[in-house]
Design an enzyme around this catalytic site. Sequence first.
Site, mmCIF file in Angstrom:
data_model
loop_
_atom_site.group_PDB
_atom_site.id
_atom_site.type_symbol
_atom_site.label_atom_id
_atom_site.label_comp_id
_atom_site.label_asym_id
_atom_site.label_seq_id
_atom_site.Cartn_x
_atom_site.Cartn_y
_atom_site.Cartn_z
ATOM 1 N N LYS A 160 -8.614 -10.799 5.418
ATOM 2 C CA LYS A 160 -9.050 -10.969 6.823
ATOM 3 C C LYS A 160 -10.492 -10.504 6.994
ATOM 4 C CE LYS A 160 -9.009 -7.840 9.443
ATOM 5 N NZ LYS A 160 -7.866 -7.247 10.123
ATOM 6 N N GLU A 168 -25.807 6.651 19.570
ATOM 7 C CA GLU A 168 -26.365 7.815 20.255
ATOM 8 C C GLU A 168 -25.845 7.940 21.686
ATOM 9 O OE1 GLU A 168 -30.690 7.676 21.193
ATOM 10 O OE2 GLU A 168 -30.600 5.627 20.479
ATOM 11 N N TYR A 210 -3.716 -7.964 17.885
ATOM 12 C CA TYR A 210 -4.734 -7.840 16.839
ATOM 13 C C TYR A 210 -4.998 -9.175 16.132
ATOM 14 C CZ TYR A 210 -4.166 -2.671 16.473
ATOM 15 O OH TYR A 210 -4.142 -1.324 16.686
ATOM 16 N N CYS A 260 -5.344 -7.164 5.770
ATOM 17 C CA CYS A 260 -6.631 -6.503 6.013
ATOM 18 C C CYS A 260 -7.777 -7.002 5.144
ATOM 19 C CB CYS A 260 -6.508 -4.997 5.775
ATOM 20 S SG CYS A 260 -4.909 -4.292 6.094
ATOM 21 N N GLU A 280 -8.322 -11.542 16.308
ATOM 22 C CA GLU A 280 -9.173 -11.576 15.107
ATOM 23 C C GLU A 280 -9.326 -13.003 14.583
ATOM 24 O OE1 GLU A 280 -8.517 -7.052 13.404
ATOM 25 O OE2 GLU A 280 -7.412 -8.653 12.433
ATOM 26 N N GLU A 313 8.907 -5.721 -6.966
ATOM 27 C CA GLU A 313 8.106 -6.529 -6.042
ATOM 28 C C GLU A 313 8.428 -7.988 -6.310
ATOM 29 O OE1 GLU A 313 5.774 -6.124 -3.354
ATOM 30 O OE2 GLU A 313 6.193 -8.275 -3.431
ATOM 31 N N SER A 363 0.820 -1.222 0.000
ATOM 32 C CA SER A 363 0.000 0.000 0.000
ATOM 33 C C SER A 363 0.848 1.264 0.000
ATOM 34 C CB SER A 363 -0.904 0.015 1.227
ATOM 35 O OG SER A 363 -1.669 -1.151 1.271
ATOM 36 N N CYS A 400 -1.579 -5.946 3.047
ATOM 37 C CA CYS A 400 -2.984 -5.557 3.232
ATOM 38 C C CYS A 400 -3.893 -6.245 2.228
ATOM 39 C CB CYS A 400 -3.116 -4.039 3.128
ATOM 40 S SG CYS A 400 -4.825 -3.505 3.278
ATOM 41 N N HIS A 449 -31.695 8.364 16.946
ATOM 42 C CA HIS A 449 -32.373 7.297 17.675
ATOM 43 C C HIS A 449 -33.137 6.381 16.736
ATOM 44 C CE1 HIS A 449 -34.114 5.530 21.229
ATOM 45 N NE2 HIS A 449 -35.327 5.647 20.700
ATOM 46 N N ASP A 479 5.365 -0.488 7.402
ATOM 47 C CA ASP A 479 5.702 -1.433 8.483
ATOM 48 C C ASP A 479 7.202 -1.652 8.643
ATOM 49 O OD1 ASP A 479 2.977 -1.655 8.637
ATOM 50 O OD2 ASP A 479 2.899 -3.830 8.332
HETATM 51 P P1 NDP Z 1 0.828 -7.550 18.114
HETATM 52 O O1 NDP Z 1 2.107 -6.863 18.331
HETATM 53 O O2 NDP Z 1 -0.423 -6.770 18.034
HETATM 54 O O3 NDP Z 1 0.637 -8.675 19.234
HETATM 55 C C1 NDP Z 1 1.591 -9.653 19.449
HETATM 56 C C2 NDP Z 1 1.121 -10.527 20.582
HETATM 57 O O4 NDP Z 1 1.976 -11.648 20.722
HETATM 58 C C3 NDP Z 1 1.117 -9.798 21.896
HETATM 59 O O5 NDP Z 1 0.006 -10.243 22.626
HETATM 60 C C4 NDP Z 1 2.426 -10.257 22.532
HETATM 61 O O6 NDP Z 1 2.400 -10.278 23.925
HETATM 62 C C5 NDP Z 1 2.521 -11.669 22.031
HETATM 63 N N1 NDP Z 1 3.887 -12.165 21.931
HETATM 64 C C6 NDP Z 1 4.960 -11.519 21.419
HETATM 65 N N2 NDP Z 1 6.052 -12.304 21.456
HETATM 66 C C7 NDP Z 1 5.678 -13.464 22.006
HETATM 67 C C8 NDP Z 1 6.354 -14.660 22.316
HETATM 68 N N3 NDP Z 1 7.644 -14.798 22.050
HETATM 69 N N4 NDP Z 1 5.654 -15.670 22.867
HETATM 70 C C9 NDP Z 1 4.340 -15.528 23.133
HETATM 71 N N5 NDP Z 1 3.633 -14.412 22.861
HETATM 72 C C10 NDP Z 1 4.299 -13.390 22.304
HETATM 73 O O7 NDP Z 1 1.067 -8.408 16.799
HETATM 74 P P2 NDP Z 1 0.090 -9.112 15.780
HETATM 75 O O8 NDP Z 1 0.884 -10.238 15.252
HETATM 76 O O9 NDP Z 1 -1.229 -9.397 16.391
HETATM 77 O O10 NDP Z 1 -0.110 -7.995 14.686
HETATM 78 C C11 NDP Z 1 0.996 -7.284 14.151
HETATM 79 C C12 NDP Z 1 0.633 -5.885 13.792
HETATM 80 O O11 NDP Z 1 -0.136 -5.883 12.610
HETATM 81 C C13 NDP Z 1 -0.227 -5.155 14.816
HETATM 82 O O12 NDP Z 1 0.498 -4.593 15.846
HETATM 83 C C14 NDP Z 1 -0.910 -4.125 13.976
HETATM 84 O O13 NDP Z 1 -0.075 -3.006 13.870
HETATM 85 C C15 NDP Z 1 -1.061 -4.812 12.642
HETATM 86 N N6 NDP Z 1 -2.426 -5.331 12.470
HETATM 87 C C16 NDP Z 1 -3.491 -4.495 12.501
HETATM 88 C C17 NDP Z 1 -4.767 -4.971 12.351
HETATM 89 C C18 NDP Z 1 -5.927 -4.028 12.398
HETATM 90 O O14 NDP Z 1 -5.717 -2.837 12.280
HETATM 91 N N7 NDP Z 1 -7.155 -4.508 12.593
HETATM 92 C C19 NDP Z 1 -5.048 -6.366 12.145
HETATM 93 C C20 NDP Z 1 -3.868 -7.176 12.146
HETATM 94 C C21 NDP Z 1 -2.614 -6.660 12.302
HETATM 95 P P3 NDP Z 1 2.678 -8.960 24.816
HETATM 96 O O15 NDP Z 1 1.434 -8.171 24.777
HETATM 97 O O16 NDP Z 1 2.950 -9.543 26.169
HETATM 98 O O17 NDP Z 1 3.855 -8.288 24.226
#
Ligand code: NDP
Length: 458
Positions: A51, A443, A180, A48, A184, A35, A15, A43, A438, A305
């Site tokens: 998903k 609201e 996230y 996105c 999801e 690419e 993107s 995305c 309403h 990213d």
């Molecule tokens: P996130 O960073 O959101 O979450 C990662 C999760 O994994 C956290 O709960 C983290 O725990 C846990 N974690 C990290 N390392 C380990 C490990 N070694 N062992 C066990 N658990 C671990 O990453 P996602 O993969 O969910 O998504 C990546 C990014 O993509 C997001 O941050 C977001 O920016 C983007 N995204 C956005 C979406 C949206 O806008 N709807 C949808 C999907 C992705 P802890 O909290 O303890 O660190």
Amino acid sequence: MADQEVDLFVIGAGSGGVRAARIAASYGARVQVAEEFRVGGTCVIRGCVPKKLLVYASRFSHEFEDAVGFGWTLPAEPTFDWPTLIAGKDKEITRLEAIYASNLERSGATIVKSRAVIEDANTVRIETTGERVKAKHILIATGGAPTMERIPGIEHVISSNEAFDLKALPQHVVVQGGGYIAVEFAAIFHGLGADVTLVYRGENILRGFDDDVRTHLRTEMETRGIKIITGVTVASVEKTEKAYKAKLSDGIELVADQVMFAIGRSPLVGGLGLEAAGVRLADNGGIAVDEYSRTSVPSIYAIGDVTNRINLTPVAIREGHALADSLFGNKPTIVDHSDVPSAVFSDPEIGCVGMTEQQARAKLDKVDIFRTVFRPLKATLSLRDSRVLMKLVVDGSNDRVVGCHIVGEGAAEMVQAVAIAVKMKATKADFDATVALHPTAAEELVTMRQPTARYSRP
Ligand code: NDP
């Protein structure tokens, strides 16, 4: 001698890269984009868009259940066919990919399907052909990829990349992660009929979100039947005759026919020639950039990213657009990274913008919280055991609404609109002056009269 010369060479047609390329070309710049996978990036191809299609599919199961309370009799137990969904999703992303590619080409940019490696501040090598391109500016927009933990049996674990292309819908799924993607996909698999266990290492899912939101969503997920185990990790995965055995750090064993990790995404910085070119990384593993997305090498830029700032598509698009404006449009532009709305397409979904209560209380002298939890009208007849959470975080010293957090159906759609008000620095009085629409859930945003909590820093 370089084979070709361009004004902007973009590595990565996601993107952000595509937006930068198109806008730069519209200013008359000679632009080439490399690419190695598919045009559209995370995305469009495995993020996105697919998903959200899976999210839509997963929500029908509730609709069927809820319909009964409104007088509908369903002819038989509805059945779901995973291959039909995946084929439909594949068709749509192929269509979008073609649109992305043709928009790029129509803008005047050229696409080369290859990995590209930076050789020096102004030279890129096309891996497939060995050709060298001289570029006045180089843009790195390679995005990120799922992080995987090195545990025994990791080869049996999938990431979100593979989840989009499974041959069949798994019936028992273990998802590790509390962010996230984990939340999801737990909702997607559960909505489609799988039995889902979410394993999260911390105390509560969605660290960084408002604490009320985290607790509310967890309760709603558990009410719907998703098992959430906290304070542990998946220590190993073993393949058995018919399934997988996921052994947790506390010794408990879970049997699943699919184990998925969603434990974060890492910037794709490897094999790009960054070190040789002198492009520095930040502590968080992303490419370090200034407010104009310029790296430590003045002719090399990075957006999206791969910079690990705010990893959301619309942010990458803005960064790409701003870069093209700055370099070729004579409009130096800094992207404003504040008050970026975001959503989690869980079930129910989350929409939020601005500060959480915890952030506001740490930063502001006075904070007023307006919070409501209510049963949505639809649930009165469907008898679904579900509540909506809405919360406004207000700066008590100037009445500005500095945060809005919603958990419930349509939360993302609502927050996109509320984000305009937050960005315009609307006050709680402005919200109060707005007449309610309403009957809606939204609201409540303009009818919360009394603060439910007030905090002042001593
Ligand atoms: P996130 O960073 O959101 O979450 C990662 C999760 O994994 C956290 O709960 C983290 O725990 C846990 N974690 C990290 N390392 C380990 C490990 N070694 N062992 C066990 N658990 C671990 O990453 P996602 O993969 O969910 O998504 C990546 C990014 O993509 C997001 O941050 C977001 O920016 C983007 N995204 C956005 C979406 C949206 O806008 N709807 C949808 C999907 C992705 P802890 O909290 O303890 O660190």
